[in-house]
Motif scaffolding. Sequence first.
Motif, PDB file in Angstrom:
ATOM      1  N   ARG A   1       0.835  -1.204   0.000  1.00  0.00           N
ATOM      2  CA  ARG A   1       0.000   0.000   0.000  1.00  0.00           C
ATOM      3  C   ARG A   1       0.872   1.258   0.000  1.00  0.00           C
ATOM      4  O   ARG A   1       0.574   2.229  -0.707  1.00  0.00           O
ATOM      5  CB  ARG A   1      -0.921   0.006   1.217  1.00  0.00           C
ATOM      6  N   ALA A   2       1.958   1.243   0.780  1.00  0.00           N
ATOM      7  CA  ALA A   2       2.852   2.406   0.837  1.00  0.00           C
ATOM      8  C   ALA A   2       3.496   2.673  -0.523  1.00  0.00           C
ATOM      9  O   ALA A   2       3.603   3.829  -0.949  1.00  0.00           O
ATOM     10  CB  ALA A   2       3.929   2.174   1.900  1.00  0.00           C
ATOM     11  N   TYR A   3       3.929   1.622  -1.217  1.00  0.00           N
ATOM     12  CA  TYR A   3       4.506   1.794  -2.557  1.00  0.00           C
ATOM     13  C   TYR A   3       3.478   2.408  -3.506  1.00  0.00           C
ATOM     14  O   TYR A   3       3.767   3.350  -4.247  1.00  0.00           O
ATOM     15  CB  TYR A   3       4.962   0.450  -3.131  1.00  0.00           C
TER      16      TYR A   3
ATOM     17  N   GLY B   1      -5.643   4.843  -2.390  1.00  0.00           N
ATOM     18  CA  GLY B   1      -6.337   5.942  -3.033  1.00  0.00           C
ATOM     19  C   GLY B   1      -6.483   5.819  -4.529  1.00  0.00           C
ATOM     20  O   GLY B   1      -6.891   6.780  -5.190  1.00  0.00           O
ATOM     21  N   LEU B   2      -6.187   4.650  -5.081  1.00  0.00           N
ATOM     22  CA  LEU B   2      -6.280   4.455  -6.528  1.00  0.00           C
ATOM     23  C   LEU B   2      -7.664   3.987  -6.972  1.00  0.00           C
ATOM     24  O   LEU B   2      -7.937   3.919  -8.169  1.00  0.00           O
ATOM     25  CB  LEU B   2      -5.224   3.443  -6.989  1.00  0.00           C
ATOM     26  N   GLY B   3      -8.510   3.649  -6.015  1.00  0.00           N
ATOM     27  CA  GLY B   3      -9.832   3.154  -6.371  1.00  0.00           C
ATOM     28  C   GLY B   3      -9.773   1.735  -6.913  1.00  0.00           C
ATOM     29  O   GLY B   3      -8.826   0.991  -6.653  1.00  0.00           O
ATOM     30  N   LYS B   4     -10.786   1.362  -7.670  1.00  0.00           N
ATOM     31  CA  LYS B   4     -10.823   0.029  -8.263  1.00  0.00           C
ATOM     32  C   LYS B   4      -9.838  -0.035  -9.430  1.00  0.00           C
ATOM     33  O   LYS B   4      -9.864   0.829 -10.311  1.00  0.00           O
ATOM     34  CB  LYS B   4     -12.228  -0.294  -8.764  1.00  0.00           C
ATOM     35  N   VAL B   5      -8.979  -1.034  -9.426  1.00  0.00           N
ATOM     36  CA  VAL B   5      -7.978  -1.156 -10.487  1.00  0.00           C
ATOM     37  C   VAL B   5      -8.188  -2.451 -11.254  1.00  0.00           C
ATOM     38  O   VAL B   5      -8.831  -3.392 -10.775  1.00  0.00           O
ATOM     39  CB  VAL B   5      -6.537  -1.123  -9.910  1.00  0.00           C
ATOM     40  N   THR B   6      -7.625  -2.483 -12.451  1.00  0.00           N
ATOM     41  CA  THR B   6      -7.600  -3.701 -13.259  1.00  0.00           C
ATOM     42  C   THR B   6      -6.242  -4.363 -13.079  1.00  0.00           C
ATOM     43  O   THR B   6      -5.203  -3.702 -13.214  1.00  0.00           O
ATOM     44  CB  THR B   6      -7.823  -3.379 -14.744  1.00  0.00           C
ATOM     45  N   LEU B   7      -6.229  -5.642 -12.754  1.00  0.00           N
ATOM     46  CA  LEU B   7      -4.982  -6.379 -12.614  1.00  0.00           C
ATOM     47  C   LEU B   7      -4.637  -7.054 -13.940  1.00  0.00           C
ATOM     48  O   LEU B   7      -5.494  -7.657 -14.585  1.00  0.00           O
ATOM     49  CB  LEU B   7      -5.094  -7.426 -11.510  1.00  0.00           C
ATOM     50  N   LEU B   8      -3.368  -6.939 -14.328  1.00  0.00           N
ATOM     51  CA  LEU B   8      -2.908  -7.511 -15.590  1.00  0.00           C
ATOM     52  C   LEU B   8      -1.662  -8.342 -15.326  1.00  0.00           C
ATOM     53  O   LEU B   8      -0.693  -7.843 -14.739  1.00  0.00           O
ATOM     54  CB  LEU B   8      -2.591  -6.390 -16.588  1.00  0.00           C
ATOM     55  N   GLU B   9      -1.677  -9.601 -15.742  1.00  0.00           N
ATOM     56  CA  GLU B   9      -0.518 -10.465 -15.510  1.00  0.00           C
ATOM     57  C   GLU B   9       0.679  -9.963 -16.306  1.00  0.00           C
ATOM     58  O   GLU B   9       0.545  -9.533 -17.456  1.00  0.00           O
ATOM     59  CB  GLU B   9      -0.853 -11.909 -15.880  1.00  0.00           C
TER      60      GLU B   9
END
Length: 213
Positions: free
Chosen positions: A130-132, A182-190
């Motif tokens: 989260r800190a990164y 604080g990024l909200g909903k994100v899309t994860l991509l391999e």
Amino acid sequence: MAQRYSLGIDLGTSNSAVALSDIEGDSTEVLDIAQIVGANQIGEKSTLPSALYIPHAQEFPEGAFPLPWPTEGGAIVGQFARDHGALVPDRLVASAKSWLSNPQVDPRQRVLPWRSDIAEEKRSAFDVSRAYLDHIRQGALHALRQRGQEIALEDCEIVVTVPASFDEVARNLTAEAAEAAGLGKVTLLEEPLAAFYAWTAQAGKDWRAQVRR
């Protein structure tokens, strides 16, 4: 409403980076990330070392590491964390991403730095991730403001890369850490798929012909 921009974050084990793509203009650029490079020194680098240093309460004068945005918790992320932490490994957290998928350790348990003598100051793999991500978010927005671009995160589709080896638990923790940052909903991509997309973008329209060769 469809987003105009795509913000891509490579949350790496050793280094992280962020790029902004203008979907309408079909342009992509890597954004420099402001970070601590020394006492009272800030530098802008294209990558952010995935390192977190937990300073001793009396180690540095108060205010010795100012960033262009508000910070909390006292930990330092980035180049100085990596370089100074190499001299004081008992207070350095590295490879936090690997701990997210370690089945032997609870990723929410405060065990990092691993085998360190510090106790109450330890962080969990989730905390460090989260800190990164929070630093990357703040750094990207700062870089855009510096050149007069007030782009809101709501205008961006945000994509975060994850290893193909991540199980569902590690994937969910990464998404949760991004939201907490604080990024909200994100899309994860391999990562292998992200690398393929990057190659096809560089190869241009004839990428299929190159594959046939």
